[in-house]
Write an enzyme that holds these catalytic residues in place. Structure first.
Site, PDB file in Angstrom:
ATOM      1  N   THR A  35       0.859  -1.179   0.000  1.00  0.00           N
ATOM      2  CA  THR A  35       0.000   0.000   0.000  1.00  0.00           C
ATOM      3  C   THR A  35       0.895   1.228   0.000  1.00  0.00           C
ATOM      4  O   THR A  35       1.878   1.300   0.747  1.00  0.00           O
ATOM      5  CB  THR A  35      -1.034  -0.008   1.151  1.00  0.00           C
ATOM      6  OG1 THR A  35      -1.834   1.173   1.046  1.00  0.00           O
ATOM      7  CG2 THR A  35      -0.410  -0.080   2.527  1.00  0.00           C
ATOM      8  N   GLU A  36       0.578   2.172  -0.906  1.00  0.00           N
ATOM      9  CA  GLU A  36       1.503   3.270  -1.201  1.00  0.00           C
ATOM     10  C   GLU A  36       1.789   4.145   0.017  1.00  0.00           C
ATOM     11  O   GLU A  36       2.804   4.823   0.068  1.00  0.00           O
ATOM     12  CB  GLU A  36       0.941   4.129  -2.338  1.00  0.00           C
ATOM     13  CG  GLU A  36      -0.307   4.898  -1.914  1.00  0.00           C
ATOM     14  CD  GLU A  36      -1.060   5.515  -3.091  1.00  0.00           C
ATOM     15  OE1 GLU A  36      -1.010   4.948  -4.178  1.00  0.00           O
ATOM     16  OE2 GLU A  36      -1.696   6.556  -2.890  1.00  0.00           O
ATOM     17  N   ASN A  37       0.894   4.132   1.007  1.00  0.00           N
ATOM     18  CA  ASN A  37       1.133   4.959   2.182  1.00  0.00           C
ATOM     19  C   ASN A  37       2.134   4.331   3.153  1.00  0.00           C
ATOM     20  O   ASN A  37       2.339   4.853   4.236  1.00  0.00           O
ATOM     21  CB  ASN A  37      -0.181   5.318   2.880  1.00  0.00           C
ATOM     22  CG  ASN A  37      -1.053   4.125   3.183  1.00  0.00           C
ATOM     23  OD1 ASN A  37      -1.255   3.267   2.336  1.00  0.00           O
ATOM     24  ND2 ASN A  37      -1.554   4.051   4.396  1.00  0.00           N
TER      25      ASN A  37
END
Lengths: 209, 224
Positions: free
Chosen positions: A49-51
């Site tokens: 997940t990019e976060n």
């Protein structure tokens, strides 16, 4: 040919089935999130997940909810064994550096050359928001798009040239839609499977005949 | 210079009218709400804010925007279900938006902290966000020139600091914190608690004290 177009869940299941075991995968917000419903622990697929997390688990429920553990859509999620956390520059190094094997994104439009438009519907009154879409589209080793093939007015979203602002050029490898799976390569498009429509009619409706 | 352990109000005195302030956070996860409240109370104005989003609900960055303290924001994803305060300011032309792809935003911040002036990235090539920017073909790939972003003050939400100023984070609340701390001329980290030096495993430290100017212990834990 299946007799009916696929539901969103059925599309998601097809995508999940086509992800090789051991892959590092990023699922975009919206429709692609459904793919995670069909990824089981024994499929050995690691979600990014990019976060800032690898090893993301299913959505958190009840007591599991922790507001400091969320996905890119800001939904509380869980962590799986072997998970790791990292900052944003490292997260996007994974994306741009080609370390993400497969990325699945939604789309407003895809061109026959594989250009993707998914960040701005083109309405000047919209507040432009891009997030990680441009990085993912240009950086992932393989890009799958998941969408309905026709918009509400019946117009094909797979078109000669995108009219909505581009996210990235020549980045889409395959489209998983309710009516067809379509491969896009330098040689053009290839219809791999159709659902509830004949290949001839499909090509007519996207203006290829 | 060793990190100082001070109040939020003291730390915020480093921010002046017109400052560029980086705020950690992805949505509300990792947003330094305690420090932003102090920034709201300080009344400084004409700020340039660097953050991934443009505020959620009425708290934190949304409150700062609603106070009309912000002239410009650099961010990747302003539009959200609860970004009504930003939406209103943007639609009435009362705030300037510089939209930056998330990875480019992160790298512009990282580069600043690492002393790198600019870099080429394939992200954005052929899109509206590359208009007017230099594009160069490197190893056969078109890439766009992006510059490091100067930051006066970083306000970061950490988890635990030791008395030396070393910081660890918690889960996905880490997000932009470490790179913003390294990029700013003055970095402030709010943490839920401060422990004696030696209590944090040196192998586990994410932001070493060299990147930290001030630690504010606020006892807040936005997680469970």
């Amino acid at each position: 040919m299946a007799s009916e177009p696929l539901t969103k869940s059925e599309i998601a299941k097809l995508v999940a089935n086509d992800i090789p075991s051991g892959s590092y995968v990023n699922l975009g917000i919206g429709l692609p999130t459904l793919v995670s419903n069909f990824i089981t622990p024994d499929s050995d697929i690691i979600l990014h997940t990019e976060n800032g997390m690898l090893g993301m688990g299913p959505e958190a429920l009840g007591d599991e909810i922790d507001l400091e553990l969320i996905n890119a859509g800001k939904i509380p999620v869980t962590e799986l064994l072997g998970a790791s956390y990292f900052h944003q520059a490292d997260s996007f190094a994974m994306i741009r550096g080609g370390h993400i094997d497969i990325c699945v994104l939604g789309a407003f439009q895809v061109s026959l050359a594989g250009d993707l438009a998914n960040w701005h519907a083109g309405d000047p009154n919209d507040i432009p928001s891009v997030g990680g879409a441009m990085d993912l589209a240009s950086g992932a080793a393989k890009m799958f798009v998941m969408m309905t093939l026709f918009d509400k007015s019946g117009k094909s979203k797979l078109i000669k040239e995108c009219t909505a602002p581009l996210t990235a050029v020549k980045c889409v490898n395959r489209i998983y839609s309710d009516m067809a799976i379509i491969e896009i390569s330098a040689g053009g498009i290839e219809v791999l499977e159709v659902f509830g429509i004949s290949e001839g009619e499909l090509l007519d409706r996207i203006g290829m005949n | 210079m060793a990190a100082s352990f001070i109040s939020a109000a003291e730390a915020i005195s480093q921010v002046t009218d017109g400052s560029t302030v980086a705020l950690s956070g992805f949505g509300l996860a990792g947003q330094p709400l305690h420090l932003i409240d102090a920034l709201c109370d300080s009344g400084v104005s004409n700020l340039t804010i660097i953050a991934n989003n443009a505020g959620n609900g009425e708290t934190g960055l949304a409150r700062l925007l609603g106070n009309k303290q912000v002239a410009k924001i650099l961010c990747s994803f302003p539009r959200q279900q609860d970004s009504q305060i930003f939406d209103e300011l943007y639609r009435s032309g009362k705030i300037e938006l510089e939209l930056v792809p998330q990875g480019t935003l992160a790298e512009r911040i990282r580069a600043q902290g690492a002393g790198i002036g600019a870099f080429y990235t394939p992200t954005g090539v052929g899109t509206q966000l590359a208009i007017g920017k230099e594009v160069r073909t490197i190893n056969g790939v078109d890439q766009v020139l992006e510059f490091a972003t100067e930051v006066d003050v970083a306000l970061v939400h950490g988890h635990i600091a030791d008395q030396q100023g070393n910081v660890v984070y918690r889960k996905t609340a880490r997000n932009f914190g470490p790179i913003m701390a390294s990029a700013a001329r003055y970095s402030v980290i709010e943490v839920s608690r401060v422990v004696p030096t030696g209590d944090l495993d040196p192998e586990s430290i994410v932001t070493p004290s060299i990147f930290v100017n001030a630690v504010v212990e606020c006892g807040v834990n936005h997680g469970k």
